[in-house]
Design an enzyme around this catalytic site. Structure first.
Site, short mmCIF file in Angstrom:
data_model
loop_
_atom_site.label_atom_id
_atom_site.label_comp_id
_atom_site.label_asym_id
_atom_site.label_seq_id
_atom_site.Cartn_x
_atom_site.Cartn_y
_atom_site.Cartn_z
N LYS A 1 -7.82 -18.89 -34.42
CA LYS A 1 -8.16 -18.64 -32.94
C LYS A 1 -6.98 -19.59 -32.00
O LYS A 1 -6.85 -19.09 -31.00
CB LYS A 1 -9.55 -19.53 -32.74
CG LYS A 1 -9.88 -19.66 -31.31
CD LYS A 1 -11.30 -20.07 -31.35
CE LYS A 1 -11.78 -20.06 -29.63
NZ LYS A 1 -12.77 -20.69 -29.36
N TYR B 1 -19.35 -18.13 -26.05
CA TYR B 1 -19.47 -16.57 -26.05
C TYR B 1 -18.93 -16.15 -27.34
O TYR B 1 -19.00 -15.02 -27.68
CB TYR B 1 -19.31 -15.89 -24.89
CG TYR B 1 -19.95 -16.29 -23.56
CD1 TYR B 1 -21.11 -15.53 -23.06
CD2 TYR B 1 -19.47 -17.08 -22.77
CE1 TYR B 1 -21.73 -15.63 -22.16
CE2 TYR B 1 -20.31 -17.41 -21.64
CZ TYR B 1 -21.48 -16.92 -21.33
OH TYR B 1 -21.99 -16.96 -20.06
N ASP B 2 -18.14 -17.09 -28.11
CA ASP B 2 -17.42 -16.54 -29.14
C ASP B 2 -18.25 -15.59 -30.32
O ASP B 2 -17.85 -14.68 -30.74
CB ASP B 2 -16.94 -17.63 -29.93
CG ASP B 2 -15.69 -18.26 -29.27
OD1 ASP B 2 -15.32 -17.72 -28.22
OD2 ASP B 2 -15.38 -19.45 -29.89
N GLY C 1 -15.68 -32.88 -20.25
CA GLY C 1 -16.61 -33.63 -21.07
C GLY C 1 -16.91 -32.72 -22.41
O GLY C 1 -17.55 -33.17 -23.36
N ASN C 2 -16.07 -31.84 -22.63
CA ASN C 2 -16.33 -30.63 -23.89
C ASN C 2 -15.49 -31.24 -24.83
O ASN C 2 -14.40 -31.22 -25.19
CB ASN C 2 -16.10 -29.33 -23.39
CG ASN C 2 -16.42 -28.43 -24.47
OD1 ASN C 2 -16.27 -28.56 -25.76
ND2 ASN C 2 -16.95 -27.30 -23.81
N HIS D 1 -6.71 -17.73 -25.42
CA HIS D 1 -6.25 -18.20 -24.16
C HIS D 1 -5.81 -19.50 -24.02
O HIS D 1 -4.78 -19.88 -23.48
CB HIS D 1 -7.43 -17.86 -23.07
CG HIS D 1 -8.79 -18.29 -23.53
ND1 HIS D 1 -9.31 -18.35 -24.63
CD2 HIS D 1 -9.56 -18.94 -22.68
CE1 HIS D 1 -10.60 -18.98 -24.73
NE2 HIS D 1 -10.57 -19.43 -23.59
N ASP E 1 -9.54 -24.72 -16.68
CA ASP E 1 -10.76 -24.14 -16.26
C ASP E 1 -10.74 -22.68 -17.13
O ASP E 1 -9.76 -21.88 -17.08
CB ASP E 1 -10.69 -23.81 -14.77
CG ASP E 1 -12.35 -23.21 -14.51
OD1 ASP E 1 -13.39 -24.11 -14.93
OD2 ASP E 1 -12.62 -22.36 -13.87
N SER E 2 -11.67 -22.32 -17.65
CA SER E 2 -11.74 -20.88 -18.71
C SER E 2 -13.20 -20.30 -18.26
O SER E 2 -14.22 -20.80 -18.09
CB SER E 2 -11.39 -21.30 -19.90
OG SER E 2 -12.27 -22.14 -20.60
#
Length: 212
Positions: free
Chosen positions: A190, A169-170, A12-13, A195, A71-72
């Site tokens: 980036k 958290y960047d 949903g991001n 990742h 998932d990260s």
């Protein structure tokens, strides 16, 4: 004009959707909310890979089309790899795996508490890394996985957080090779080193070879 192939992203991001769209310009990246789909699977896996697969299978059951899921999270060496798979739910040292009632705190609070918790350990090791497990699922019995990392260090004071790019958290993850936080580098930079960027490119190669 050739119609782009469609890929569903089990998220949903919208930040993730935008990142994926940049890296996979030949595809139309759709998230469930684009089609009014209510999507909130229970992520009860014990690893990034298990949670990614849970999300991929849950969305495939709704759309029956090719799905990408990831998932990260952020893993801090001196905290034993935490918050890890609990990154989005992290609520400080008392609630490393999230609050019992499922409520979440703001990202600003998460950033502040994580720095404070690491400082309280007295450890000089500030190394951390993001991990991303990504699943390319054609159907529940046929899927492929890529898992990548993105290394950095946590800043030593919340007052040093900086940058308006990225998300999560960047602003508190510093990249020594750039002399900047992740939130200060451009989206293009980036995507080359992150990742998620590395995992998506691996998945893109799979897509190319498997759908040719």
């Amino acid at each position: 004009m050739e119609t782009k192939k469609r890929l569903y992203l089990a998220s949903g991001n919208k930040h993730k959707q935008a990142e994926m769209q940049q890296i996979l310009p030949d595809y139309e990246i759709k998230i469930p909310s684009d089609d009014g789909i209510d999507f909130n699977p229970i992520e009860n896996g014990s690893s990034f890979y298990e949670n990614a697969l849970i999300k991929a299978q849950a969305l495939w059951n709704l759309v029956h089309e090719i799905v990408i899921a990831d998932d990260s999270g952020l893993c801090v060496d001196a905290l034993g790899g935490m918050p890890g798979i609990f990154t989005s739910r992290y609520a400080g040292p008392a609630f490393m795996r999230g609050k019992p009632d499922g409520s979440k705190i703001t990202q600003a609070e998460q950033n502040k508490l994580l720095i404070k918790q690491l400082n309280s350990t007295g450890s000089k090791n500030r190394n951390c890394h993001y991990t991303c497990a990504m699943v390319l699922l054609f159907n529940p019995d046929r899927f492929f996985v890529a898992q990548e990392t993105f290394e950095g260090t946590l800043i030593d004071s919340i007052e040093k957080q900086t940058g308006t790019g990225g998300f999560g958290y960047d602003p508190i993850v510093f990249l020594p090779q750039y002399g900047k936080t992740v939130a200060e580098i451009s989206a293009e930079e980036k995507n080359k080193i992150s990742h998620r960027g590395k995992a998506v490119r691996a998945i893109a190669k799979m897509l190319e070879s498997l759908t040719a």
